[in-house]
Design an enzyme around this catalytic site. Sequence first.
Site, PDB file in Angstrom:
ATOM      1  N   HIS A 132      99.801  23.497   5.161  1.00  0.00           N
ATOM      2  CA  HIS A 132     100.325  22.947   3.730  1.00  0.00           C
ATOM      3  C   HIS A 132     101.172  21.948   4.150  1.00  0.00           C
ATOM      4  O   HIS A 132     101.143  20.730   3.668  1.00  0.00           O
ATOM      5  CB  HIS A 132     100.479  24.010   2.902  1.00  0.00           C
ATOM      6  CG  HIS A 132      99.605  24.944   2.703  1.00  0.00           C
ATOM      7  ND1 HIS A 132      98.090  24.937   2.760  1.00  0.00           N
ATOM      8  CD2 HIS A 132      99.646  26.384   2.527  1.00  0.00           C
ATOM      9  CE1 HIS A 132      97.840  26.150   2.805  1.00  0.00           C
ATOM     10  NE2 HIS A 132      98.697  26.999   2.741  1.00  0.00           N
TER      11      HIS A 132
ATOM     12  N   HIS B 149      93.810  24.755   1.375  1.00  0.00           N
ATOM     13  CA  HIS B 149      93.746  24.474  -0.016  1.00  0.00           C
ATOM     14  C   HIS B 149      94.705  23.609  -0.612  1.00  0.00           C
ATOM     15  O   HIS B 149      94.261  23.190  -1.770  1.00  0.00           O
ATOM     16  CB  HIS B 149      93.475  25.855  -0.470  1.00  0.00           C
ATOM     17  CG  HIS B 149      95.095  26.541  -0.886  1.00  0.00           C
ATOM     18  ND1 HIS B 149      95.777  27.094   0.096  1.00  0.00           N
ATOM     19  CD2 HIS B 149      95.931  26.402  -2.030  1.00  0.00           C
ATOM     20  CE1 HIS B 149      96.780  27.501  -0.435  1.00  0.00           C
ATOM     21  NE2 HIS B 149      96.964  27.336  -1.915  1.00  0.00           N
TER      22      HIS B 149
ATOM     23  N   LYS C  36      92.262  29.017   7.391  1.00  0.00           N
ATOM     24  CA  LYS C  36      93.321  29.646   8.243  1.00  0.00           C
ATOM     25  C   LYS C  36      93.359  31.126   7.842  1.00  0.00           C
ATOM     26  O   LYS C  36      93.145  31.470   6.786  1.00  0.00           O
ATOM     27  CB  LYS C  36      94.708  29.011   7.557  1.00  0.00           C
ATOM     28  CG  LYS C  36      95.199  29.385   6.369  1.00  0.00           C
ATOM     29  CD  LYS C  36      96.496  28.810   6.354  1.00  0.00           C
ATOM     30  CE  LYS C  36      97.448  29.097   5.069  1.00  0.00           C
ATOM     31  NZ  LYS C  36      97.952  30.366   5.428  1.00  0.00           N
TER      32      LYS C  36
HETATM   33  C1  BG6 Z   1      99.046  30.457   1.483  1.00  0.00           C
HETATM   34  C2  BG6 Z   1      99.969  31.376   2.323  1.00  0.00           C
HETATM   35  O1  BG6 Z   1      98.194  29.733   2.405  1.00  0.00           O
HETATM   36  O2  BG6 Z   1      99.416  29.492   0.696  1.00  0.00           O
HETATM   37  C3  BG6 Z   1     100.685  32.135   1.298  1.00  0.00           C
HETATM   38  O3  BG6 Z   1      99.312  32.153   3.159  1.00  0.00           O
HETATM   39  C4  BG6 Z   1     101.056  31.261   0.242  1.00  0.00           C
HETATM   40  O4  BG6 Z   1     101.700  32.820   1.941  1.00  0.00           O
HETATM   41  C5  BG6 Z   1     100.249  30.428  -0.434  1.00  0.00           C
HETATM   42  O5  BG6 Z   1     101.875  32.130  -0.673  1.00  0.00           O
HETATM   43  C6  BG6 Z   1     100.807  29.407  -1.314  1.00  0.00           C
HETATM   44  O6  BG6 Z   1      99.685  28.791  -2.199  1.00  0.00           O
HETATM   45  P1  BG6 Z   1     100.228  27.992  -3.477  1.00  0.00           P
HETATM   46  O7  BG6 Z   1      98.764  27.387  -3.851  1.00  0.00           O
HETATM   47  O8  BG6 Z   1     100.281  29.296  -4.381  1.00  0.00           O
HETATM   48  O9  BG6 Z   1     101.244  27.253  -3.399  1.00  0.00           O
END
Ligand code: BG6
Length: 487
Positions: free
Chosen positions: A233, A171, A141
Amino acid sequence: MKTDLLIIGGDGDLALRKLYPSLYYLELNNCMPADTRIFGMARTGQTREEFHNKIYTWLKKSVGDALFSEEKWQSFASKIWFAQGDATKEDDLASAKSEYFDNDNHLVIYLAIPPMIFGKVCGSVDKCGLNKPTTRLVVEKPLGDSRESFLAINDELARTFSEEQIFRIDHYLGKESVQNLIALRFANDIFEPLWNSRYIDHIQITVTETVGVGNRWAFYDQTGATRDMVQNHLLQVLCLMAMEPPACLNAESVRAEKLKVLNALRLIPASEVQDLTVRGQYSSGYVDGVEVPGYTGETSDKYEVDPNSQTETYVAIKAEIQNWRWSGVPIYLRTGKRLNKRHSEIVIQFKQSNHQIFEKDHSEHRANQLIIQLQPDAGVSLRMMHKIPGLDAGIPVEDGVLNFSFDENGKVTHDAYSRLFFDVLRNDQTLFVSAAEVEAAWRWVDQIFAGWKETSMSVQEYPAGSRGPALAEELLERDGRKWLNEG
Ligand code: BG6
């Protein structure tokens, strides 16, 4: 079979910050096949040594002293080359091909570049003969900002690559704690009979962050929390929580079950967005005792901040899955930046029987809760009632918590991307998102945006460091509920 990994955008921010450290973890865990070769491609010329030095600096910072080993770095670096070139140009790719790539090797191409040039790059890859049936393409993304723009991007990829060749990264699916949802639900038979509207009152999915948008303002202002976090997510987590048991753990079965959930999400009509959604934007405040500016007060010499921006940095949504298992069970989603803590979890609130045999004077009998903590600490807790020890009359009860913590049960020495890289190398798409899933997620999110536009729904301010806008509390209070486990 030997694999060559070509990272296009090979000395960009994503590659240096995330991709090389994750690949290093594979090396650290002895999961990188010895004959793997990694090529970082970028337009700016540099020697292999200069490239290694750059990666080394980022890597040491990112993995930290505890996981950095000079010996592992040496073996990792021996697998990395720099390939100069502009991947939109067929000639540049063709010369990289003749100089570096062995036709007998598997090729994995990672597009760490903006989607607007995906089409051109794929065209060049195809024309210079780098797209063999075994070639795999990895993208992540932002894949569009609506269903329509996603389909346009996807069409460009699909002109060159088949769905079996495309690995779309989310991710969150690479996180141990998120994969544990699959284990929790399907490796423990006790949950399945209870996992439905008959026993579950409602579900809450929370992903909060303390960070602001910082130097990503220009990107973020076009995106907002819903597109940045919910479309991908949070909906992926929701799918794993709500899907039917897949026939087996292969990509086809798991992705088909997740897709059914996305297709069963009730579209929120414009007439209901005011009641079912909350948009927020942080104003100045204190996070961990440090004063921070509000969203429109962020400054940078790289972009101009729009003081009237209506982009949401927080969103809460009451969702519903319209199928046999879940109909009538509200699923409350919330995510936001600059909140009071970094915290992600799923709370399953079970129902309580109508008839209580314990005396209310002595104790409050609470319904059970299953709390699945995703981060920063990963684990599972079950809130359950037990007797208060002692000679008090009757059987007074109180609630306690049964805890299971991941951190005490095995040390994790990799990150989400490492796991996903590992699966790309193994050619396993189970933890990657299909085109149909992305499309269905956009369809649901698009409808919310259409409602916000139609009703001109504005963002509610919340002070940085708070729990979010007051309206998000009201969203649940209207249903006689509250956000649980606030810590
Ligand atoms: C990313 C977003 O996909 O995920 C970010 O673009 C966000 O804005 C991040 O901070 C959060 O990921 P994690 O793994 O830190 O929860």
